[in-house]
Enzyme design. Structure first.
Site, PDB file in Angstrom:
ATOM      1  N   GLU A  12      26.261  17.756   8.359  1.00 40.52           N
ATOM      2  CA  GLU A  12      26.922  17.642   9.666  1.00 40.52           C
ATOM      3  C   GLU A  12      26.473  16.407  10.438  1.00 40.52           C
ATOM      4  O   GLU A  12      26.197  16.469  11.642  1.00 40.52           O
ATOM      5  CB  GLU A  12      26.657  18.905  10.496  1.00 40.52           C
ATOM      6  CG  GLU A  12      27.103  20.198   9.849  1.00 40.52           C
ATOM      7  CD  GLU A  12      28.603  20.247   9.570  1.00 40.52           C
ATOM      8  OE1 GLU A  12      29.379  19.714  10.388  1.00 40.52           O
ATOM      9  OE2 GLU A  12      28.984  20.797   8.516  1.00 40.52           O
ATOM     10  N   THR A  16      31.790  12.638   6.180  1.00 38.47           N
ATOM     11  CA  THR A  16      33.234  12.656   5.913  1.00 38.47           C
ATOM     12  C   THR A  16      33.969  11.659   6.803  1.00 38.47           C
ATOM     13  O   THR A  16      34.850  10.929   6.331  1.00 38.47           O
ATOM     14  CB  THR A  16      33.795  14.070   6.114  1.00 38.47           C
ATOM     15  OG1 THR A  16      33.155  14.964   5.197  1.00 38.47           O
ATOM     16  CG2 THR A  16      35.294  14.106   5.875  1.00 38.47           C
ATOM     17  N   LYS A  37      35.348  14.133  -4.251  1.00 38.69           N
ATOM     18  CA  LYS A  37      34.421  15.124  -3.708  1.00 38.69           C
ATOM     19  C   LYS A  37      33.967  15.987  -4.888  1.00 38.69           C
ATOM     20  O   LYS A  37      34.694  16.882  -5.334  1.00 38.69           O
ATOM     21  CB  LYS A  37      35.103  15.978  -2.640  1.00 38.69           C
ATOM     22  CG  LYS A  37      34.179  16.995  -1.968  1.00 38.69           C
ATOM     23  CD  LYS A  37      33.169  16.329  -1.043  1.00 38.69           C
ATOM     24  CE  LYS A  37      32.309  17.357  -0.319  1.00 38.69           C
ATOM     25  NZ  LYS A  37      31.375  16.741   0.640  1.00 38.69           N
ATOM     26  N   THR A  41      31.838  22.927  -0.856  1.00 35.71           N
ATOM     27  CA  THR A  41      31.316  24.268  -0.598  1.00 35.71           C
ATOM     28  C   THR A  41      31.742  24.746   0.785  1.00 35.71           C
ATOM     29  O   THR A  41      32.047  23.949   1.675  1.00 35.71           O
ATOM     30  CB  THR A  41      29.780  24.304  -0.691  1.00 35.71           C
ATOM     31  OG1 THR A  41      29.211  23.501   0.359  1.00 35.71           O
ATOM     32  CG2 THR A  41      29.300  23.777  -2.043  1.00 35.71           C
ATOM     33  N   PRO A 200      31.622   6.103  16.229  1.00 29.93           N
ATOM     34  CA  PRO A 200      31.472   6.807  17.506  1.00 29.93           C
ATOM     35  C   PRO A 200      31.556   8.323  17.362  1.00 29.93           C
ATOM     36  O   PRO A 200      32.344   8.848  16.572  1.00 29.93           O
ATOM     37  CB  PRO A 200      32.641   6.278  18.340  1.00 29.93           C
ATOM     38  CG  PRO A 200      32.982   4.960  17.730  1.00 29.93           C
ATOM     39  CD  PRO A 200      32.739   5.140  16.265  1.00 29.93           C
ATOM     40  N   GLY A 202      32.648  11.954  17.818  1.00 35.31           N
ATOM     41  CA  GLY A 202      33.961  12.511  18.086  1.00 35.31           C
ATOM     42  C   GLY A 202      35.115  11.764  17.458  1.00 35.31           C
ATOM     43  O   GLY A 202      36.288  12.097  17.709  1.00 35.31           O
TER      44      GLY A 202
END
Length: 239
Positions: A12, A16, A37, A41, A200, A202
């Site tokens: 996280e 991506t 990929k 998961t 950036p 978001g």
């Protein structure tokens, strides 16, 4: 770098979205792009995986998944619990080579960090990158703790004999604090490689057209972007 593996110092942190930014920049230059990929998961058979998210943001790329496991766990654990075969390093390297034969750029997005296990024998993304003879880009966090995690990942890359072209901050805050601002100067030393981008915070929520229009400005020319060293320099963020 016709084949580039993308790993992170954790989960996280923007792998991506960073992959999508690199893909969008390459597409804007008229290059053909494939996104591989190896192990997705935490997504059901009919869910949207990371490769599909890259395509949504970046545009028309070829997407390939080698395996999908429903539980959000490390690939080896997720495969075992699902009773499904794991993805092996040779599977990843072979798939990347096949895509490389028909595309200008192949981006291979890992799961979690560099040394997350893909099978019961402990093989990792680093093993696959070594078989593929590919460079490994590292996506890092902006704030406290990132220097240690970056240095450890860089140490592992060197142990595997892998080249790291640089690091990208995968979620650069709109109002960076002191630690984040100082880290811009310190990250290249921790990584032993240059800072190649600030994506950036978001950015993944932008409309695809806006994302594609802005992506090149987040990345250095080494990644197909247009950001200059001044754009990535800590001086602009103040004291």
């Amino acid at each position: 770098m016709s084949v580039l593996f993308v790993t992170g110092t954790g989960t996280e942190i923007g792998k991506t979205v960073t992959t999508a930014a690199i893909a969008a920049s390459a597409l804007a230059q008229g290059r053909s792009v494939a996104v591989l990929k190896p192990a997705q998961t935490g997504v059901t058979a009919d869910g949207t995986g990371d490769a599909a998210e890259v395509e949504r943001l970046a545009g028309p790329v070829t997407t390939v998944e080698l395996a999908r496991y429903p539980e959000p766990l490390a690939p080896a654990t997720a495969a075992s619990r699902a009773g499904l075969p794991p993805v092996l390093p040779r599977d990843i390297a072979d798939a990347a080579a096949k895509l490389d034969a028909s595309h200008d750029l192949v981006l291979v997005e890992g799961a979690g960090g560099l040394l997350v296990r893909f099978d019961a024998d402990g093989h990792t993304l680093a093993d696959a990158a070594r078989l593929a003879r590919a460079s490994v880009l590292v996506v890092v966090q902006a704030g406290l703790g990132t220097l240690n995690a970056t240095a450890l990942t860089a140490l592992a890359l060197r142990a595997y004999g892998l080249h790291c072209p640089g690091v990208v901050v995968g979620s650069w805050p709109a109002a960076p604090g002191l630690a984040a601002r100082c880290n811009l100067a310190d990250l290249p030393e921790a990584a032993g490689a240059p800072l190649l981008g600030l994506v950036p915070e978001g950015s993944g929520a932008l409309p695809p057209s806006a994302f594609r229009g802005a992506a090149r400005g987040w990345l250095a020319p080494e990644l197909g972007g247009s950001a200059t060293s001044a754009d990535l320099a800590p001086a602009q963020w103040g004291n």
